[in-house]
Scaffold this motif. Structure first.
Motif, PDB file in Angstrom:
ATOM      1  N   LYS A 303     -39.775 -42.428 111.088  1.00  0.00           N
ATOM      2  CA  LYS A 303     -39.623 -43.033 109.990  1.00  0.00           C
ATOM      3  C   LYS A 303     -40.601 -43.149 108.943  1.00  0.00           C
ATOM      4  N   TYR A 304     -41.587 -42.329 109.063  1.00  0.00           N
ATOM      5  CA  TYR A 304     -42.759 -42.255 108.055  1.00  0.00           C
ATOM      6  C   TYR A 304     -42.768 -40.857 107.317  1.00  0.00           C
ATOM      7  N   MET A 305     -43.196 -41.183 106.108  1.00  0.00           N
ATOM      8  CA  MET A 305     -43.279 -40.145 105.193  1.00  0.00           C
ATOM      9  C   MET A 305     -44.764 -39.838 104.642  1.00  0.00           C
ATOM     10  N   PHE A 306     -45.212 -38.574 104.117  1.00  0.00           N
ATOM     11  CA  PHE A 306     -46.364 -38.278 103.699  1.00  0.00           C
ATOM     12  C   PHE A 306     -46.211 -38.754 102.068  1.00  0.00           C
ATOM     13  N   GLY A 307     -47.449 -39.498 101.651  1.00  0.00           N
ATOM     14  CA  GLY A 307     -47.908 -39.372 100.343  1.00  0.00           C
ATOM     15  C   GLY A 307     -49.416 -39.342 100.054  1.00  0.00           C
ATOM     16  N   SER A 308     -49.822 -38.852  98.982  1.00  0.00           N
ATOM     17  CA  SER A 308     -51.465 -38.782  98.891  1.00  0.00           C
ATOM     18  C   SER A 308     -52.007 -39.827  98.144  1.00  0.00           C
ATOM     19  N   GLU A 309     -51.090 -40.401  97.114  1.00  0.00           N
ATOM     20  CA  GLU A 309     -51.579 -40.987  96.185  1.00  0.00           C
ATOM     21  C   GLU A 309     -52.752 -40.429  95.257  1.00  0.00           C
ATOM     22  N   PHE A 310     -52.670 -38.851  95.373  1.00  0.00           N
ATOM     23  CA  PHE A 310     -53.108 -38.178  94.324  1.00  0.00           C
ATOM     24  C   PHE A 310     -52.953 -38.587  92.774  1.00  0.00           C
ATOM     25  N   ASN A 311     -53.995 -38.744  91.890  1.00  0.00           N
ATOM     26  CA  ASN A 311     -55.243 -38.468  91.884  1.00  0.00           C
ATOM     27  C   ASN A 311     -56.230 -39.660  91.874  1.00  0.00           C
ATOM     28  N   LEU A 312     -55.714 -40.687  92.605  1.00  0.00           N
ATOM     29  CA  LEU A 312     -56.579 -41.872  93.066  1.00  0.00           C
ATOM     30  C   LEU A 312     -57.516 -41.419  94.178  1.00  0.00           C
ATOM     31  N   PHE A 313     -56.874 -40.665  95.077  1.00  0.00           N
ATOM     32  CA  PHE A 313     -57.686 -39.866  96.346  1.00  0.00           C
ATOM     33  C   PHE A 313     -57.386 -38.419  96.205  1.00  0.00           C
ATOM     34  N   PRO A 314     -58.203 -37.565  96.855  1.00  0.00           N
ATOM     35  CA  PRO A 314     -58.400 -36.175  96.743  1.00  0.00           C
ATOM     36  C   PRO A 314     -57.227 -35.664  97.587  1.00  0.00           C
ATOM     37  N   LEU A 315     -56.409 -34.631  97.228  1.00  0.00           N
ATOM     38  CA  LEU A 315     -55.425 -34.339  98.037  1.00  0.00           C
ATOM     39  C   LEU A 315     -56.151 -33.473  99.251  1.00  0.00           C
ATOM     40  N   ASP A 316     -57.022 -32.706  99.180  1.00  0.00           N
ATOM     41  CA  ASP A 316     -57.592 -31.848 100.229  1.00  0.00           C
ATOM     42  C   ASP A 316     -58.362 -33.114 101.161  1.00  0.00           C
ATOM     43  N   GLY A 317     -58.827 -33.920 100.691  1.00  0.00           N
ATOM     44  CA  GLY A 317     -59.487 -34.945 101.595  1.00  0.00           C
ATOM     45  C   GLY A 317     -58.472 -35.848 102.381  1.00  0.00           C
ATOM     46  N   ILE A 318     -57.331 -36.186 101.768  1.00  0.00           N
ATOM     47  CA  ILE A 318     -56.456 -36.684 102.317  1.00  0.00           C
ATOM     48  C   ILE A 318     -55.726 -36.287 103.531  1.00  0.00           C
ATOM     49  N   LEU A 319     -55.375 -34.682 103.294  1.00  0.00           N
ATOM     50  CA  LEU A 319     -54.759 -34.070 104.301  1.00  0.00           C
ATOM     51  C   LEU A 319     -55.762 -33.567 105.487  1.00  0.00           C
ATOM     52  N   PHE A 320     -57.032 -33.423 104.934  1.00  0.00           N
ATOM     53  CA  PHE A 320     -58.094 -33.044 106.152  1.00  0.00           C
ATOM     54  C   PHE A 320     -58.511 -34.222 107.087  1.00  0.00           C
ATOM     55  N   GLN A 321     -58.347 -35.492 106.610  1.00  0.00           N
ATOM     56  CA  GLN A 321     -58.435 -36.566 107.500  1.00  0.00           C
ATOM     57  C   GLN A 321     -57.083 -36.877 108.242  1.00  0.00           C
ATOM     58  N   HIS A 322     -56.187 -36.425 107.787  1.00  0.00           N
ATOM     59  CA  HIS A 322     -54.739 -36.611 108.497  1.00  0.00           C
ATOM     60  C   HIS A 322     -54.965 -35.723 109.664  1.00  0.00           C
ATOM     61  N   MET A 323     -55.521 -34.506 109.490  1.00  0.00           N
ATOM     62  CA  MET A 323     -55.630 -33.401 110.550  1.00  0.00           C
ATOM     63  C   MET A 323     -56.536 -34.227 111.645  1.00  0.00           C
ATOM     64  N   GLN A 324     -57.561 -34.918 111.285  1.00  0.00           N
ATOM     65  CA  GLN A 324     -58.394 -35.174 112.267  1.00  0.00           C
ATOM     66  C   GLN A 324     -57.842 -36.566 113.142  1.00  0.00           C
ATOM     67  N   LEU A 325     -56.774 -36.875 112.728  1.00  0.00           N
ATOM     68  CA  LEU A 325     -56.424 -38.217 113.657  1.00  0.00           C
ATOM     69  C   LEU A 325     -55.742 -37.698 114.750  1.00  0.00           C
TER      70      LEU A 325
END
Length: 360
Positions: A303-325
């Protein structure tokens, strides 16, 4: 130094710390760090593209959809003082630069329009809507990256809003409509707006609704006149319209900080609701919205989808942090593309998106 496990990653803690520092301020937001890019590329091998359902085309002119609020956000989000509109325009990417991170990182994107003219334009010479025609033009100009887009209508415009909503779906072939109730200053369950939801339901037009806290006006005296009551009352606001329009698909945006428990209850109770996780650095999700993090990894994993809110946030940074969780097995893949296709597949195909890539 020995490598350690951080979610999907295995690396030395010092190296992880160095890369996290880079993605959080060591480069322009619309650029991609080559080391982080390679880490994401390796993880993505053999997988379909990620689907990003929530971004803003804050380009050299597009940033003005926030007007004076964007000037303030430079202070609130990025700690830049005395930033002029001209300086913001210089910092923002061109359209070509805006799409490039998605192309480099293997992400199919759906940018959002913005029309809050009634509430935001008066007294603000900087304000300029991001129009639905502009969103459709981005899709047509960059079909390899921009697969569709979310339109926007100002709910206070009455019959004009209804006509524009219909045009978005039937003529422009956008997937749905996005609303920001604080910026547009309205409660979604106000009966005067019910004709809009009735039309969206009839059109098969899903809607995105902001939930919880907002950065719009945050930290400014009086929030620059904005009121967060419009996004903090998930129950009854979203509860009402999701029940009254059971065939209207609703994407509850962000992690609903401040209304975390209400959000997971609505997500559990209403089959026509799904949630999205942008608007926050992923490392803070579990602290800001602990119920969300718990359910995301358990009974609400679909019941959850991905959104980045780029370009308020960096796309690579958001994905990289998701991968760390520490996601449970399969949850990140569900969030990054599977749940989006399962929930919005029919609407994506209606908008002209070929889903063959994701139906594997």
């Amino acid at each position: 130094m020995e490598k350690e496990r951080f979610g999907m990653l295995e690396m030395e803690p010092a190296e992880l710390k160095r890369l996290n520092k880079i993605i959080k301020g060591g480069k322009p937001i619309h650029s991609v760090d080559p080391e982080v890019k390679e880490i994401i590329r390796k993880w993505r091998e053999g997988k379909p593209r990620i689907l990003d359902v929530h971004t803003h085309p804050y380009t050299k002119t597009g940033w003005r959809s926030l007007g004076k609020f964007r000037v303030h956000l430079e202070k609130y989000l990025y700690k830049r003082e005395d930033v002029s509109p001209e300086a913001i325009s210089a910092l923002m990417p061109t359209e070509d630069e805006w799409v490039q991170p998605f192309r480099e990182l293997g992400v199919a994107v759906m940018p959002c329009g913005w029309d809050a003219e009634t509430a935001m334009a008066p007294g603000d010479p900087l304000y300029r809507s991001n129009t639905n025609d502009e969103i459709a033009a981005m899709r047509d100009k960059y079909p390899d990256v921009v697969v569709t887009g979310w339109g926007s209508v100002d709910p206070w415009k009455g019959n004009e809003a209804l006509a524009e909503a219909e045009r978005c779906i039937k003529e422009l072939k956008l997937i749905g409509l996005k609303f920001q109730q604080v910026g547009q200053a309205f409660h979604v369950n106000d009966k005067q707006f019910y004709p809009l939801w009735d039309l969206c339901q009839d059109l098969g037009c899903p809607i995105q609704l902001h939930t919880g806290f907002t950065g719009l006006g945050s930290g400014a005296p009086g929030g620059l006149g904005t009121k967060i009551k419009y996004t903090m009352q998930l129950i009854p606001d979203i509860d009402d319209i999701s029940a009254d329009f059971p065939n209207l698909k609703i994407v509850m945006l962000h992690v609903s900080d401040g209304r975390d428990e209400d959000a997971v209850l609505l997500n559990r109770h209403k089959g026509n609701i799904i949630r999205e996780l942008s608007g926050i650095w992923p490392e803070y999700i579990a602290k800001a919205s602990p119920h969300t993090w718990f359910e995301l990894n358990r009974r609400q994993k679909d019941k959850y989808m991905f959104g980045s809110e780029f370009n308020l946030f960096p796309l690579d940074g958001i994905l990289f942090q998701h991968m760390q969780l520490p996601y449970r097995e399969g949850v990140l893949e569900n969030t990054l593309w599977k749940n989006t296709v399962n929930f919005l597949g029919e609407e994506l195909e209606r908008a002209g998106v070929d889903l063959k890539e994701w139906k594997v």
